[in-house]
Design an enzyme around this catalytic site. Sequence first.
Site, PDB file in Angstrom:
ATOM      1  CB  VAL A  96      -0.945   0.100   1.253  1.00  0.00           C
ATOM      2  CG1 VAL A  96      -0.196   0.041   2.307  1.00  0.00           C
ATOM      3  CG2 VAL A  96      -2.039   1.005   1.017  1.00  0.00           C
ATOM      4  N   GLY A  97       1.909   1.351   0.554  1.00  0.00           N
ATOM      5  CA  GLY A  97       2.757   2.382   0.684  1.00  0.00           C
ATOM      6  C   GLY A  97       3.650   2.795  -0.307  1.00  0.00           C
ATOM      7  CB  CYS A  98       5.418   0.946  -2.587  1.00  0.00           C
ATOM      8  SG  CYS A  98       7.099   1.304  -3.682  1.00  0.00           S
ATOM      9  N   GLY A  99       4.652   3.454  -4.416  1.00  0.00           N
ATOM     10  CA  GLY A  99       4.070   3.791  -5.769  1.00  0.00           C
ATOM     11  C   GLY A  99       4.872   3.401  -7.061  1.00  0.00           C
ATOM     12  CB  CYS A 101       6.448  -1.949  -5.222  1.00  0.00           C
ATOM     13  SG  CYS A 101       7.083  -1.217  -3.662  1.00  0.00           S
TER      14      CYS A 101
END
Length: 254
Positions: A96-99, A101
């Site tokens: 969720v926190g990575c754009g 990956c």
Amino acid sequence: MYQSPPSPGTRRPLPQEVAVAITCNGTTQAVMMATPQDLADFAHGFALSEGLIRYLGDVEEFELVEHPKGIEARFWLAPAQAKALGARRRIMAGPVGCGLCGIDSLDEAMREVPAVKDEALRLSGEEIASAPEALRAFQPLHDASRGVHAAGFLQPGAGVTLAREDVGRHNALDKLTGALLLAGTAPSGGAVVITSRVSIDLVQKVALAGSPMLIAVSTPTQAAVDAAEGAGLTLIARVRGGGFEVFSHRYRVG
């Protein structure tokens, strides 16, 4: 001083996240964790920013299908776009926190984006300085949990007119982009306001959506500033206490 957590009866609700599989013509393109509100917006915004679609006309059918372990956002694309798909793809999982990956090429991580169109968007210093506070009125999930980000659309003379929330800052932006797309609202007519720091992928997403200005409450990275400068995008950050800093293309502020 250490403080014990609140009792179960007074504890704030926790942010929710669910696995969302985005498929095009039966093939999975990505599986992302997202807050389960506004998933049609999320899917369309993600598809647009990742090059799965170029505009709404590329989508022949769309549906959300619930599964025991998550939700499938199912696109059926027009033949020409379905054939073109594959020029840019992701490995099948993204936290969720990575754009960024899962991107399987370094060139894609540092991709150039088309220059944003300048349609004479201008925002006053007062409108920019008050944008984060205006966005607060559109953050019920944050008010309840204190654990989600928001992205809003700020239009001259009208304030924040649309916003979306998600536990992931990239997801909140994708939800906003998708909402604008589905509503037929041109992103070129306003600025994107976000409640987070600014990384290069957020600049890329805003530029690809077509908004000429990004306003953030926190700090940008140098790569984000460089990307904004190259895309012709006005990047404003560190908006707090009635002040802000302009990092690129300041002529839209006035």
